[in-house]
Design an enzyme around this catalytic site. Structure first.
Site, PDB file in Angstrom:
ATOM      1  N   ASP A 128       0.652  -1.302  -0.026  1.00 58.26           N
ATOM      2  CA  ASP A 128       0.059  -0.022   0.175  1.00 58.26           C
ATOM      3  C   ASP A 128       0.741   1.194   0.119  1.00 58.26           C
ATOM      4  OD1 ASP A 128       1.153   0.171   2.609  1.00 58.26           O
ATOM      5  OD2 ASP A 128      -1.082   0.174   3.522  1.00 58.26           O
ATOM      6  N   LYS A 155       8.811  -0.106  -5.565  1.00 55.01           N
ATOM      7  CA  LYS A 155       7.441  -1.033  -5.896  1.00 55.01           C
ATOM      8  C   LYS A 155       6.484  -0.406  -6.512  1.00 55.01           C
ATOM      9  CE  LYS A 155       6.902  -4.384  -4.054  1.00 55.01           C
ATOM     10  NZ  LYS A 155       7.194  -5.834  -4.432  1.00 55.01           N
TER      11      LYS A 155
END
Length: 328
Positions: A128, A155
């Site tokens: 997240d 990421k």
């Protein structure tokens, strides 16, 4: 069918492998499970000891950036679950090169090899943190990516590579984005195992800033259950948030951990805040809940008690890690 698990000796990957081979996921009960791991500092062979003698288990030592090794490994009947990553924010602030290499170049190599082999599916496990920080509400999967740390940026880059391989080549790849994980076998650099092991040794715990940064906590069993649902039924090209629904400030979390080991606030040392420290993360899990039936099952109370108990009972595991770290 084979399930190839990159980073399968790490915290989350090994949990997935142990649960897979224990029969927790009936749809994959007959699968051969291949762990592909480089065994960096966070990869631990002991994490796989419970399944090392399982007849369906195979271990391949290799680097996710090694194109040739990946092409030799992958084949058309594979489902690939891609956990391999550098994941500690503090380390990425100290130096981002290994994060770019593993998380971006390694994911690119894996996607290329998966396309060459024409695998059945790739599940790319992300975080997240690619969304940045959110003051209120929660992020849907359509929220723009606004990473604030080098780790999160690496990421986010890998997520976009996965999307591009689906859109350009039709590679059947799904992306999962999880909230903060915790549970047994987590390397003691992350806040929960670091604080628990420090307290068990009578050492103070370092709390960043005012401790008001908020995180949603997800037990590793629930995370792996969500990953499995995506591996079985996720739509190629889709992104799925996986959350735990247990939001705490770091101060509140610290209070719970102190109580769990019978310590008080005198064991807390306030330290300067981390650079670029995101204030709050929160993911909207509507998509995975409605499409795939996901719901977290491990309450924070149960999960923290189980985790503290595991570290209390497995002192040799984390003491060996600390000893290795002090010698490096």
């Amino acid at each position: 069918m084979r399930v190839v698990v990159t980073g399968g000796a790490g915290f989350i990957g090994s949990n997935y492998v142990r649960r897979l081979l224990s029969g927790a996921y009936p749809a994959f009960a007959a699968a051969e499970v291949v762990v592909f791991d480089k065994f960096t500092y966070a990869g631990n062979r002991q994490n796989l000891d419970p399944v090392a003698e399982h007849p369906a288990f195979r271990l391949v030592v290799g680097d996710v950036c090694d194109d040739d090794a990946l092409r030799r490994l992958l084949r058309a009947d594979d489902i690939v679950v891609h956990f391999a990553a550098e994941s500690h924010v503090d380390r990425s602030i100290d130096g981002s090169a290994e994060f770019v290499r593993t998380n971006v170049m390694g994911t690119g190599a894996l996607l290329s090899a998966a396309l060459h082999a024409q695998v059945r599916k790739v599940v790319h496990v992300s975080t997240d943190e690619v969304y940045g920080s959110i003051d209120e509400g929660s992020w849907p999967e359509t929220h723009p990516l606004e990473p604030n740390s080098p780790y999160a940026a690496s990421k986010a880059s890998s997520d976009l590579l996965a999307r591009a391989y689906h859109r350009t080549h039709g590679l059947p790849v799904c992306v999962t984005r999880c909230s903060n994980n915790y549970g047994p076998y987590q390397y003691p650099e992350k806040i929960i195992p670091l604080f628990v092991t420090n307290l068990l040794e009578g050492r103070k715990v370092p709390l960043y800033g005012d401790g008001l940064n908020r995180r949603d906590w997800l037990h590793v069993d629930d995370h792996c259950a969500g990953v499995q649902l995506v591996a079985e039924h996720g739509r190629p090209g889709a992104v799925y948030n996986i959350g735990g629904g247990a939001e705490l400030t770091n101060r509140e979390l610290t209070e719970r951990l102190l109580a769990a080991v019978g310590a008080d606030w005198s064991m807390v040392e306030h330290v300067p805040d981390r650079k670029g420290h995101d204030l709050r993360y929160a993911v909207d899990i509507t998509r995975i809940a409605t499409e795939l039936g996901y719901a977290p099952k491990v309450s924070l109370e149960e999960g923290l008690a189980q985790t503290v108990r595991w570290y209390r009972e497995n002192r040799a595991w984390w003491m060996a890690i600390r000893g290795a770290a002090s010698r490096s």
